[in-house]
Design an enzyme around this catalytic site. Sequence first.
Site, PDB file in Angstrom:
ATOM      1  N   HIS A   1     -66.296  35.177  36.478  1.00  0.00           N
ATOM      2  CA  HIS A   1     -66.260  35.643  38.028  1.00  0.00           C
ATOM      3  C   HIS A   1     -64.830  35.832  38.495  1.00  0.00           C
ATOM      4  O   HIS A   1     -64.497  36.962  39.026  1.00  0.00           O
ATOM      5  CB  HIS A   1     -66.881  34.505  38.939  1.00  0.00           C
ATOM      6  CG  HIS A   1     -67.050  34.998  40.421  1.00  0.00           C
ATOM      7  ND1 HIS A   1     -68.117  35.228  41.116  1.00  0.00           N
ATOM      8  CD2 HIS A   1     -65.919  34.487  41.297  1.00  0.00           C
ATOM      9  CE1 HIS A   1     -67.609  35.578  42.351  1.00  0.00           C
ATOM     10  NE2 HIS A   1     -66.228  34.982  42.487  1.00  0.00           N
ATOM     11  N   GLU A   2     -63.994  34.947  38.239  1.00  0.00           N
ATOM     12  CA  GLU A   2     -62.516  34.943  38.834  1.00  0.00           C
ATOM     13  C   GLU A   2     -61.900  35.817  38.077  1.00  0.00           C
ATOM     14  O   GLU A   2     -61.103  36.674  38.808  1.00  0.00           O
ATOM     15  CB  GLU A   2     -61.830  33.628  38.888  1.00  0.00           C
ATOM     16  CG  GLU A   2     -62.637  32.526  39.725  1.00  0.00           C
ATOM     17  CD  GLU A   2     -62.579  32.886  40.947  1.00  0.00           C
ATOM     18  OE1 GLU A   2     -61.904  33.776  41.683  1.00  0.00           O
ATOM     19  OE2 GLU A   2     -63.527  32.250  41.776  1.00  0.00           O
TER      20      GLU A   2
ATOM     21  N   HIS B   1     -60.198  43.681  39.285  1.00  0.00           N
ATOM     22  CA  HIS B   1     -60.031  44.563  40.611  1.00  0.00           C
ATOM     23  C   HIS B   1     -58.565  44.845  41.003  1.00  0.00           C
ATOM     24  O   HIS B   1     -58.300  45.829  41.298  1.00  0.00           O
ATOM     25  CB  HIS B   1     -60.721  43.713  41.633  1.00  0.00           C
ATOM     26  CG  HIS B   1     -61.238  44.697  42.738  1.00  0.00           C
ATOM     27  ND1 HIS B   1     -61.989  44.281  43.858  1.00  0.00           N
ATOM     28  CD2 HIS B   1     -61.305  46.013  42.973  1.00  0.00           C
ATOM     29  CE1 HIS B   1     -62.288  45.216  44.647  1.00  0.00           C
ATOM     30  NE2 HIS B   1     -61.861  46.114  44.168  1.00  0.00           N
TER      31      HIS B   1
ATOM     32  N   HIS C   1     -62.340  39.360  39.733  1.00  0.00           N
ATOM     33  CA  HIS C   1     -61.373  39.784  40.762  1.00  0.00           C
ATOM     34  C   HIS C   1     -60.062  40.151  40.526  1.00  0.00           C
ATOM     35  O   HIS C   1     -59.395  40.953  40.641  1.00  0.00           O
ATOM     36  CB  HIS C   1     -61.022  38.554  41.506  1.00  0.00           C
ATOM     37  CG  HIS C   1     -62.166  37.833  42.476  1.00  0.00           C
ATOM     38  ND1 HIS C   1     -62.705  38.629  43.663  1.00  0.00           N
ATOM     39  CD2 HIS C   1     -63.008  36.714  42.732  1.00  0.00           C
ATOM     40  CE1 HIS C   1     -63.634  38.133  44.176  1.00  0.00           C
ATOM     41  NE2 HIS C   1     -63.811  36.870  44.032  1.00  0.00           N
TER      42      HIS C   1
END
Length: 708
Positions: free
Chosen positions: A497-498, A504, A501
């Site tokens: 998940h992290e 992105h 980020h």
Amino acid sequence: MKKITSLLLLALTVTACNNSTKNPEKNDAEMKTDSIENPFFTVSSLPYQAPDFSKIKDGDYRPALQKGIEAKKQAIEAIATNPDAPTFENTVVALEKSGELLNRTRQVFGAMTSANTNDTLQAIQEDMAPKFAALNDAIYLNEALYQRFKTLSDKKETLDLDAESKKLLENYMEDFNIAGANLSSEDKETLKNINTQLASLTTKFTKTLLAANNAGASVFNDKAPLAGLSNSDLEGYKNPDGDGWKIPLQNTTQQPVLQSLQNRDTREKIFTASYYRADGSEHDTKNIITEIAELRAQKANLLGFDSYSGWKLQKTMAKTPEKVFELFNKLVPAATAKAQREADEIQKMIHSKGNDFTLEPWDWNHYAEMVRKAKYDLDENQIKPYFELKTVLEKGVFYAAEKLYGITYKERHDIPTYHDDVLVYELFEENGDALGLFYADFFSRPSKRGGAWMSNFVTQSKLYDTKPVIYNVCNFPKPAKGEPALLSYDNVETMFHEFGHALHGFFADQQYPSLSGTAVARDFVEFPSQVNENWALYPEVLKNYALHYKTGEPIPQALIDKIKKSGTFNQGYSLTETLAAAALDMMWHTVSEDEALNDANAFEKKALNKMKLDVVHAVPPRYRSTYFSHIFSGGYAAGYYSYIWTEMLHHDAYRWFENHGGLTRENGQRFRDMVLSRGNTLELEQMYRDWRGSDPKIEPMLKARGLD
């Protein structure tokens, strides 16, 4: 659902402001200094302008921040009073390029006050918070500056701007209008006072909650109450302050350790410490949060809105509180009904073990694990040996990124870090070109706030020719010295998940730093990170990283099948606790200015009852109001719903991947080109629609949760 990121991050985290950059011009006032000893006064000479933690001292932050604020103010005044007619370059770009010293310092300071704080940094944080708020007001409530932007906005179609420059101007104008640039002089002064008070209160909340978290740790001098913990767990929980064992609090209401603990009194003790950590203790936050909510309601009213949520949601995908509540209403009945069925199953398990007590929140995880073993023959302890932290990172998280996007990595041991636990990697494009630096800080410690998050030390920007320097922070239990760091599957998902980020941020391809990478709305920013979670269980990826830490043997297919079959297990609980937290957030921020908030606990109880989220006794909110750092200090006020909103997006998006061949370079490149690299340069609904080919649908999310 993911263990969430907190934000300062996404207020610190994935919020973009003009970040650490390299300005070749020497006439910038902030670069002029009488001292060369403060490392923030010049651009770092390390690769990618990474902060040089071998030189940075606690005493460097305050003078650098103060000098940076003063330089930023001078730049604002120069733009606002420029006698020349406003142009895009002398107004918009000039503001975008201002504040280099402040941004460079603040990026590092924000990271340290979240991940490695101390009394000195907390004192600076308290002192600087109102000054940061005042500086923001000096920009967005500056009448002369606003009029220059308005002049340009009124004739933007004649300015011959490229698409990104036009979006930058539009973005600034939205920010001016949302911030109150149209208010009267008197109302602006009132607003400035409110903003200053809020800055101080949110900082006070952060400090108080960190103290509450640390004070809430449970200490045991006898091993008997800790029956159920492995020897490795016990080694990890050895009290660093004395004899016995010390179990620290995670940021969520439920505590992962409750799953293993056999002693019911011990479970209740730890749960109660969590539930009441900031309620009734010497680190009580109830008065702080009611004052914050009241001031936010006043601010919204001053700005012409019925509620803070109505004001705050203007630049989001949801747009209005009504849209958020509409989403809740679609999910709450199904979620609570499934949670009740799960509670009934767990109660039967309790009785089957010869117990006659009623299921309480501190029993849920312990007996739910028994139910999972019975239904799916899956034991968390069977899984952990296959999830060694560094193997998961390099052979799982990085491997998936290579397959999708072609990026590769090299660990760097020559880059100074702020803590010995931090790992540093250099990332490269498929053709070998440099992409950026990645810092990974995985283990919990008393100096770190709870949760998991991503942010930048340096943000990508063509304006300054900077590449990203990005960090991920988590709070995994640190193993005893010499022991492997074995993760739960939930922690594995958190890593994916992290890093979503991070991708992105790494793939940002913008001219202007304030539009770069993760500088998007709250209810979109979690979308790329949640999409990246899907690759954790993707067969090709899982078999590459799920290797037994002793033997190197890949995880057996039978165990993989068990993990997948149990995928909808406990999802009623998970979604209900998240909905409860999201509902609390919205209820706190839909109060009117004249609504009395005398009792935070009474307000919380009434809010959950109104939303019908208190119907399952043993399912508390993921965060109670008193320790809900996301919304009272982390930038997620009226925005916590975004985790659910973006979950809808990511399940819909993953269906697209499945329908188009899954983990392929072609699919990854398309997602990178049309979503991950676009920053805030397009309307987000359009960005998603252009990539997906349609608007998002909620059905894939319901199916993934087992609610269809």
